[in-house]
Design a protein around this motif. Structure first.
Motif: not given
Ligand code: SF4
Ligand code: 5AD
Length: 344
Positions: A62, A64-66, A68-69, A71-72, A108-109, A304
């Motif tokens: 992924c 992204c760096n959310c 809470y997650c 997979l960030r 993930g993205e 996650l």
């Molecule tokens: Fe965010 Fe989804 Fe990537 Fe987790 S898998 S970091 S929630 S975009």
């Protein structure tokens, strides 16, 4: 107004003011009455059938760096995997063999999965006569359009929170406006659109949860997934409390009252925090279960949050447990692709 009057109003009119929604959400004695009303509305609008959607988690990469997650991007402890096109299509075939008529492709993205690659996978899965739901994050209008043309039927993209400042804080580098843009694009392209939020984010208020529900109504969301935060120690939210299961269930029930036709899953995060909560969700407004059909290492590594319920179970176990559980609450597995039932 007292809670009984508010709940009755919601059950009849499917409309409440923000302050009324907030009053119900914050009343921790309202859970039972809310669940009963939501259960009646669920029965009246979507029936006793429980829709199953087979979940295929095909990449844990992924960008992204959310906060809470698990997979960030910055979580060095996350084990990353990508399935091959063949593996994904095989799993879809297995889902079909289990009797599911719809699969959810979640990841993930991950830019590795270009639109061309995804398009090919979707086309192959459509040949199996399965409905295809995507849960792959933010893309351009044009990308969404190509995927829709390739045969994707539905798309899940949670708004996570409608508190824009909190969204920006917890999703570094992402934009709330862009998130809303994606949901509107998906809507205009004719996807069935699923969204939802996390309950228990640090700094989240009851008022903002009420706003989330009004947002779902305004979007006329077809599917709404609500789960409690399950704190992941390998993320910046380490040390925060998990989301409140009671509040999550009240949120779910109010959503059923105000969006009576929506397809609402009993989420895995609920069951993870409190074994038995999945059944409570199903008797309090929910009508969908998303059994995980991912097998082997991929299933363990798509983390996650910790302790994802049933990570060790095989899909077969999962299925028979489900059948028994559903039977005890007078419900049955609905044999359909699970599109939204429009009543008006
Ligand atoms: Fe965010 Fe989804 Fe990537 Fe987790 S898998 S970091 S929630 S975009
Ligand atoms: N706890 C609960 N749900 C989470 N998600 C991501 N991280 C967590 C967590 N720690 C949810 C997000 C995302 C969905 C795929 O999983 O809401 O949209």
């Amino acid at each position: 107004m007292n809670k009984a009057v508010l709940i009755e109003k919601a059950e009849q009119l499917h409309r409440l003011k923000k302050s009324e929604i907030a009053a119900l959400l914050s009343d921790n004695t309202a859970g039972k009455m809310l669940a009963e009303a939501a259960n009646r509305v669920r029965k009246r609008y979507v029936g006793d059938g429980v829709l199953l959607r087979g979940l295929i988690e095909f990449s844990s990469y992924c960008r992204c760096n959310c906060c809470y997650c698990g997979l960030r991007r910055d979580n060095g402890k996350a084990k990353r995997f990508r399935m091959s096109e063949r593996e994904i299509i095989e799993l879809a075939g297995q889902a079909k063999d289990y009797g599911y008529q719809t699969v959810v492709l979640q990841s993930g993205e991950d830019a590795f999965f270009s639109i061309e690659r995804l398009g090919k996978i979707i086309e192959k899965i459509k040949e199996l006569d399965l409905a295809v739901t995507l849960s792959i994050g933010e893309r351009s209008f044009n990308d969404y359009k190509i995927l829709r043309e390739a045969g994707a039927d539905r798309f899940l993209l949670r708004i996570e929170t409608t508190d824009a400042a909190l969204y920006t804080q917890l999703n570094p580098g992402m934009s709330y406006t862009e998130r809303v843009r994606c949901l509107k694009d998906l809507r205009s392209l004719g996807y069935e659109v699923g969204t939802g939020s996390l309950v228990g984010l640090p700094g989240q208020t009851i008022d903002s949860l009420a706003d989330d529900i009004l947002f779902f109504q305004k979007l006329d969301a077809d599917m709404i997934g609500i789960g409690p935060l399950v704190t992941n120690p390998d993320t910046p939210l380490d040390g925060n409390n998990c989301g409140d299961v009671g509040l999550t269930l009240r949120m779910l029930a109010v959503i059923r009252l105000l969006l009576p036709e929506a397809n609402i899953p009993a989420t895995t995060a609920l069951e993870t925090l409190e074994p038995g909560a999945r059944i409570m969700a199903l008797t309090g407004g929910a009508n969908v279960i998303m059994p995980n059909v991912t097998v082997g290492e991929a299933r363990m590594n798509y983390a996650l949050y910790p302790g994802k319920a049933e990570v060790a179970d095989t899909p077969q176990d999962c299925n028979s447990i489900l059948m028994t559980e559903l039977h005890t609450i007078g419900r049955y597995i609905e044999n359909s692709k699970g599109f939204r039932k429009h009543r008006h």
